[in-house]
Design a protein around this motif. Structure first.
Motif, PDB file in Angstrom:
ATOM      1  N   UNK A  94      15.045 -39.030 -18.307  1.00  0.00           N
ATOM      2  CA  UNK A  94      13.997 -39.424 -17.371  1.00  0.00           C
ATOM      3  C   UNK A  94      13.323 -38.174 -16.796  1.00  0.00           C
ATOM      4  N   UNK A  95      12.100 -38.349 -16.380  1.00  0.00           N
ATOM      5  CA  UNK A  95      11.338 -37.215 -15.863  1.00  0.00           C
ATOM      6  C   UNK A  95      11.812 -36.834 -14.461  1.00  0.00           C
ATOM      7  N   UNK A  96      11.652 -35.559 -14.116  1.00  0.00           N
ATOM      8  CA  UNK A  96      11.921 -35.041 -12.780  1.00  0.00           C
ATOM      9  C   UNK A  96      10.696 -34.262 -12.316  1.00  0.00           C
ATOM     10  N   UNK A  97      10.473 -34.233 -11.023  1.00  0.00           N
ATOM     11  CA  UNK A  97       9.316 -33.513 -10.510  1.00  0.00           C
ATOM     12  C   UNK A  97       9.760 -32.387  -9.573  1.00  0.00           C
ATOM     13  N   UNK A  98       8.832 -31.498  -9.278  1.00  0.00           N
ATOM     14  CA  UNK A  98       9.044 -30.424  -8.322  1.00  0.00           C
ATOM     15  C   UNK A  98       8.164 -30.668  -7.106  1.00  0.00           C
ATOM     16  N   UNK A  99       8.568 -30.114  -5.983  1.00  0.00           N
ATOM     17  CA  UNK A  99       7.711 -30.154  -4.811  1.00  0.00           C
ATOM     18  C   UNK A  99       6.577 -29.147  -4.966  1.00  0.00           C
ATOM     19  N   UNK A 114      11.776 -40.855 -11.252  1.00  0.00           N
ATOM     20  CA  UNK A 114      11.314 -41.657 -12.387  1.00  0.00           C
ATOM     21  C   UNK A 114      11.414 -43.147 -12.049  1.00  0.00           C
ATOM     22  N   UNK A 115      10.406 -43.955 -12.421  1.00  0.00           N
ATOM     23  CA  UNK A 115      10.429 -45.394 -12.105  1.00  0.00           C
ATOM     24  C   UNK A 115      11.662 -46.127 -12.620  1.00  0.00           C
ATOM     25  N   UNK A 116      12.288 -45.612 -13.666  1.00  0.00           N
ATOM     26  CA  UNK A 116      13.501 -46.273 -14.180  1.00  0.00           C
ATOM     27  C   UNK A 116      14.601 -46.310 -13.133  1.00  0.00           C
TER      28      UNK A 116
END
Length: 276
Positions: A1-6, A27-29
């Motif tokens: 699943x995707x991860x984001x950064x601030x 991630x929406x999952x």
């Protein structure tokens, strides 16, 4: 699943206000899996649950916590959702250790507020790099019991006396009220005296806030929408283990392989899920 950064702006806002709204935090999952888990937990609560009006469709405030110890989904979320990285970035910490998880549900038409408080006096830690990530699993409005914050209150360096709340019937959290601190001011009675920020959220949005930031929420005024959120708590570089009187005893101090006053480097109890 995707991860984001601030972003730099998000980090700056956290440092300035003690809270930042992080849109599409995970991630929406994870949202899909955790909302199903939360609804299941209502009928299958853990041993540390706190449930007002069990089974009711309204007037019910339900919390459950430390579920990562027995539930693999919660463990995997804490480890792999990217929340550890987001918390480290906000706190400007080189590491992030997991403290505990917290499922929070207010059914529609539940008048019970979450009183104004800060988290740090409840927890057996000291340090400025301690934070929560409160993930919305349902749409949330301030009128629907979304969290509100006193901006900048994380910089006041004040301990407010922990008080028990959210219990019904047999009083829960009887360990509170015995520790250090001064009574929390009556913010609700003098809202105009404070710089208060509230946020409307969509599923997957999160509130990332310091354990020192004063916050609370109204009851859930919605007649149709339950408010379901999942919070994770994080320890940064300057956190020290401090099991003083009046703090949450859910972690047994005898099981912690760290001396009071030391960094909580105990991967069995406080696993390190992020390091630069």
């Amino acid at each position: 699943m995707s991860q984001r950064d601030l972003t730099e702006d998000e980090i700056r806002q956290y440092q300035q206000d003690g809270v930042v709204c992080v849109r599409n935090a995970v991630d929406p999952e994870w949202v899909e899996k955790l909302i199903a888990f939360g609804k299941h937990q209502l009928d299958n609560p853990g041993e540390l649950c706190n449930d007002a009006n069990p089974g009711a469709e309204k007037g019910r405030m339900f919390t459950d916590r430390y579920l990562w110890r027995s539930n693999d989904l919660v463990y995997q979320y804490a480890k792999n959702s990217g929340c550890a990285r987001l918390s480290a970035q906000a706190m400007q910490s080189q590491t992030s250790r997991f403290y505990f998880d917290h499922l929070l549900i207010k059914k529609a038409e539940t008048a019970t507020p979450t009183p104004w408080h800060q988290d740090i006096p409840y927890w057996p830690f000291r340090g400025k790099q301690i934070a929560s990530i409160w993930l919305a699993l349902t749409p949330v409005t301030v009128a629907g019991s979304g969290l509100e914050f006193v901006k900048g209150s994380h910089k006041d360096d004040v301990f407010y006396l922990p008080e028990a709340f959210g219990a019904s019937g047999v009083k829960k959290n009887t360990w509170t009220g015995t520790g250090e601190g001064i009574p929390c001011p009556d913010i609700e009675a003098a809202r105009e005296d404070y710089d208060i920020a509230g946020f409307d959220l969509q599923p997957g949005d999160a509130l990332l806030f310091s354990a020192w930031t004063l916050h609370g929420s109204a009851g859930n005024q919605s007649t149709t929408q339950d408010r379901i959120a999942f919070s994770t708590r994080w320890l940064g570089d300057d956190a020290i283990w401090d099991p003083r009187p009046g703090t949450d005893p859910s972690v047994n101090p005898e099981e912690v392989r760290v001396k009071p006053g030391c960094y909580p480097a105990d991967n069995a109890i406080f696993p390190e899920f992020y390091t630069v």
